[in-house]
Design a protein around this motif. Sequence first.
Motif, PDB file in Angstrom:
ATOM      1  N   TYR A   1      -3.323   0.656 -10.594  1.00  0.00           N
ATOM      2  CA  TYR A   1      -2.541   0.426  -9.420  1.00  0.00           C
ATOM      3  C   TYR A   1      -3.213  -0.696  -8.341  1.00  0.00           C
ATOM      4  CZ  TYR A   1       0.785   0.742  -5.422  1.00  0.00           C
ATOM      5  OH  TYR A   1       1.854   0.130  -4.599  1.00  0.00           O
ATOM      6  N   MET A   2      -4.203  -0.275  -8.157  1.00  0.00           N
ATOM      7  CA  MET A   2      -4.966  -1.306  -7.061  1.00  0.00           C
ATOM      8  C   MET A   2      -5.086  -2.679  -7.365  1.00  0.00           C
ATOM      9  SD  MET A   2      -7.811   1.514  -6.119  1.00  0.00           S
ATOM     10  CE  MET A   2      -8.882   0.149  -5.257  1.00  0.00           C
ATOM     11  N   ASP A   3      -4.868  -2.826  -8.896  1.00  0.00           N
ATOM     12  CA  ASP A   3      -5.201  -4.016  -9.251  1.00  0.00           C
ATOM     13  C   ASP A   3      -3.817  -4.719  -9.906  1.00  0.00           C
ATOM     14  OD1 ASP A   3      -8.043  -3.674  -9.496  1.00  0.00           O
ATOM     15  OD2 ASP A   3      -8.318  -3.072 -11.571  1.00  0.00           O
ATOM     16  N   GLY A   4      -2.787  -3.999  -9.464  1.00  0.00           N
ATOM     17  CA  GLY A   4      -1.851  -4.675  -9.593  1.00  0.00           C
ATOM     18  C   GLY A   4      -0.866  -4.742 -10.993  1.00  0.00           C
ATOM     19  N   TRP A   5      -1.553  -3.767 -11.942  1.00  0.00           N
ATOM     20  CA  TRP A   5      -1.305  -3.701 -13.292  1.00  0.00           C
ATOM     21  C   TRP A   5       0.119  -3.205 -13.440  1.00  0.00           C
ATOM     22  CZ3 TRP A   5      -5.725  -2.554 -16.901  1.00  0.00           C
ATOM     23  CH2 TRP A   5      -7.003  -3.428 -16.648  1.00  0.00           C
ATOM     24  N   TRP A   6       0.524  -2.347 -12.643  1.00  0.00           N
ATOM     25  CA  TRP A   6       1.932  -1.661 -12.523  1.00  0.00           C
ATOM     26  C   TRP A   6       2.368  -1.244 -11.062  1.00  0.00           C
ATOM     27  CZ3 TRP A   6       2.535   3.369 -10.347  1.00  0.00           C
ATOM     28  CH2 TRP A   6       1.213   4.063 -10.059  1.00  0.00           C
TER      29      TRP A   6
ATOM     30  N   ASN B   1       2.093   0.901   7.132  1.00  0.00           N
ATOM     31  CA  ASN B   1       2.842   0.289   6.479  1.00  0.00           C
ATOM     32  C   ASN B   1       3.280  -0.960   7.656  1.00  0.00           C
ATOM     33  OD1 ASN B   1       3.745  -1.245   4.123  1.00  0.00           O
ATOM     34  ND2 ASN B   1       5.807  -0.486   4.513  1.00  0.00           N
ATOM     35  N   SER B   2       3.849  -0.414   8.617  1.00  0.00           N
ATOM     36  CA  SER B   2       4.695  -1.241   9.640  1.00  0.00           C
ATOM     37  C   SER B   2       3.755  -1.884  10.468  1.00  0.00           C
ATOM     38  CB  SER B   2       5.582  -0.247  10.412  1.00  0.00           C
ATOM     39  OG  SER B   2       4.892   0.584  11.111  1.00  0.00           O
ATOM     40  N   ASN B   3       2.566  -1.538  10.382  1.00  0.00           N
ATOM     41  CA  ASN B   3       1.590  -2.024  11.213  1.00  0.00           C
ATOM     42  C   ASN B   3       0.478  -2.962  10.540  1.00  0.00           C
ATOM     43  OD1 ASN B   3       2.226  -1.027  13.950  1.00  0.00           O
ATOM     44  ND2 ASN B   3       1.382   1.159  13.272  1.00  0.00           N
ATOM     45  N   TRP B   4       0.626  -2.995   9.290  1.00  0.00           N
ATOM     46  CA  TRP B   4      -0.309  -3.711   8.436  1.00  0.00           C
ATOM     47  C   TRP B   4      -0.666  -4.973   8.829  1.00  0.00           C
ATOM     48  CZ3 TRP B   4      -4.213  -3.209   5.371  1.00  0.00           C
ATOM     49  CH2 TRP B   4      -4.763  -4.254   4.520  1.00  0.00           C
ATOM     50  N   ASP B   5       0.409  -5.714   9.319  1.00  0.00           N
ATOM     51  CA  ASP B   5       0.184  -7.453   9.976  1.00  0.00           C
ATOM     52  C   ASP B   5      -0.802  -7.249  11.115  1.00  0.00           C
ATOM     53  OD1 ASP B   5       1.772  -8.270   7.797  1.00  0.00           O
ATOM     54  OD2 ASP B   5       3.421  -8.348   9.254  1.00  0.00           O
ATOM     55  N   LYS B   6      -0.957  -6.201  11.944  1.00  0.00           N
ATOM     56  CA  LYS B   6      -1.809  -6.184  13.016  1.00  0.00           C
ATOM     57  C   LYS B   6      -3.295  -6.140  12.562  1.00  0.00           C
ATOM     58  CE  LYS B   6       1.537  -3.625  15.782  1.00  0.00           C
ATOM     59  NZ  LYS B   6       1.478  -2.500  16.703  1.00  0.00           N
ATOM     60  N   ILE B   7      -3.681  -5.622  11.335  1.00  0.00           N
ATOM     61  CA  ILE B   7      -5.081  -5.364  10.905  1.00  0.00           C
ATOM     62  C   ILE B   7      -5.556  -5.974   9.761  1.00  0.00           C
ATOM     63  CG2 ILE B   7      -5.122  -3.090  12.398  1.00  0.00           C
ATOM     64  CD1 ILE B   7      -4.834  -1.882   9.387  1.00  0.00           C
TER      65      ILE B   7
ATOM     66  N   TYR C   1      -5.180  -2.503   0.853  1.00  0.00           N
ATOM     67  CA  TYR C   1      -3.465  -2.020   1.366  1.00  0.00           C
ATOM     68  C   TYR C   1      -3.017  -1.168   0.206  1.00  0.00           C
ATOM     69  CZ  TYR C   1       1.377  -2.265   1.704  1.00  0.00           C
ATOM     70  OH  TYR C   1       2.605  -1.813   2.081  1.00  0.00           O
ATOM     71  N   ARG C   2      -3.453  -1.788  -1.307  1.00  0.00           N
ATOM     72  CA  ARG C   2      -2.605  -0.928  -2.176  1.00  0.00           C
ATOM     73  C   ARG C   2      -3.551   0.254  -2.574  1.00  0.00           C
ATOM     74  NH1 ARG C   2       0.861  -3.710  -5.357  1.00  0.00           N
ATOM     75  NH2 ARG C   2       0.375  -2.167  -7.150  1.00  0.00           N
ATOM     76  N   MET C   3      -4.733   0.327  -2.111  1.00  0.00           N
ATOM     77  CA  MET C   3      -5.670   1.603  -2.503  1.00  0.00           C
ATOM     78  C   MET C   3      -5.059   2.679  -1.267  1.00  0.00           C
ATOM     79  SD  MET C   3      -9.790   2.165  -1.485  1.00  0.00           S
ATOM     80  CE  MET C   3      -9.427   2.165   0.127  1.00  0.00           C
ATOM     81  N   TRP C   4      -4.909   2.101  -0.312  1.00  0.00           N
ATOM     82  CA  TRP C   4      -4.564   3.170   0.975  1.00  0.00           C
ATOM     83  C   TRP C   4      -3.198   3.457   0.748  1.00  0.00           C
ATOM     84  CZ3 TRP C   4      -8.565   5.082   3.469  1.00  0.00           C
ATOM     85  CH2 TRP C   4      -8.197   5.768   4.633  1.00  0.00           C
TER      86      TRP C   4
END
Length: 374
Positions: A52-57, A319-325, A334-337
Amino acid sequence: MAAIKYQSLVKELLSLAEIEINGSKPWDIQVHDERFYKRVITEVELGLGESYMDGWWEVEKLDEMIYRIVRADLQKKAKRNLKIALRLAGFYLFNMQSRHRAFIIGERHYDLGNDLFQNMLDKRMNYSCAYWKNADNLDEAQENKLDLICKKLYLKTGMRVLDIGCGWGAFGKYAAEKYGVEVVGITVSKEQVILGKELCRGLPVELHLQDYHDVDEKFDRIVSVGMIEHVGYKNYRTYFKVAERNLKDDGLFLLHTIGEVRSTKSTDAWTHKYIFPNGMLPSIAQLAKAVENLFVIEDLHNFGADYDKTLMAWFNNFNSNWDKIKNKYSERFYRMWKYFLLSCAGAFRARNKNQLWQIVLSKRGIPGGYFSIR
């Protein structure tokens, strides 16, 4: 031929949880890389999380997918291979949470960055399950939890309280402000001490970078919220001996912990590698054995269903504050968290695996009995 076999096995397993590959339901997995199938079969939880972290699915509702996997007990049906067994062998052969390893979790998880947690948690910086009874939002639910702990401990003005695993000082600050007590908090995270001291400035709250083994003074009350998950089954007895040693004879000790319905001796490989190195969740049986002849169990309260709501609130904030950090963290982070928060929410939603307990302990039993508070 082998690739077809792996794909067939994955489809067969997921069907037991009513999950389809490339289906139309929000919890159906959309596969983007055919290597996904072999990775999941050969590496189980680690393969699922890393792919999932690697974007395979991808999946629309990750929490709902994990809920179905846990509810269907697919972990039992997917056998571990030798590679995974060897990776986790250290939990059985060595003391992975020994005194000289105590600060690893602080460095690799809690020191990731105060900005991450400030943009994810409630305004008081509680990194543990909230209590959602009569609460409309995360801030209210976390204050409910703090007040519940204070009431269960029967705090009175002037008492001295030890907070084992104090985080950023949320409990200490609340208890000092609302109940007039003095609090000594210990943590193995440098970043938590730095920010926690700032948040608690002007209050009778001391925060120390210290391992629990090294505390040696008497307190009226002890509280430990979300810390014993890092202690390890080989050290539970020592942990409670330390608490018993530091608690006055008429004192109370409240333990707030995530737990497993089954006794285990390790965590899953993905969580160990990426989120909580050397962590593990205790069972009631393990805790009961560890407190034998040290404490009387006065009260046990399970509100594990509230962790689902808490984790979803944390994810929505993150998720909503991701752009700040996001300039500080990678897209893979991001995908890991996201996977961490939503998979945990799904696991608690299933109710047949992860629980959340608050346990009140006394050294000699409360004369006349302990009045339980909910």
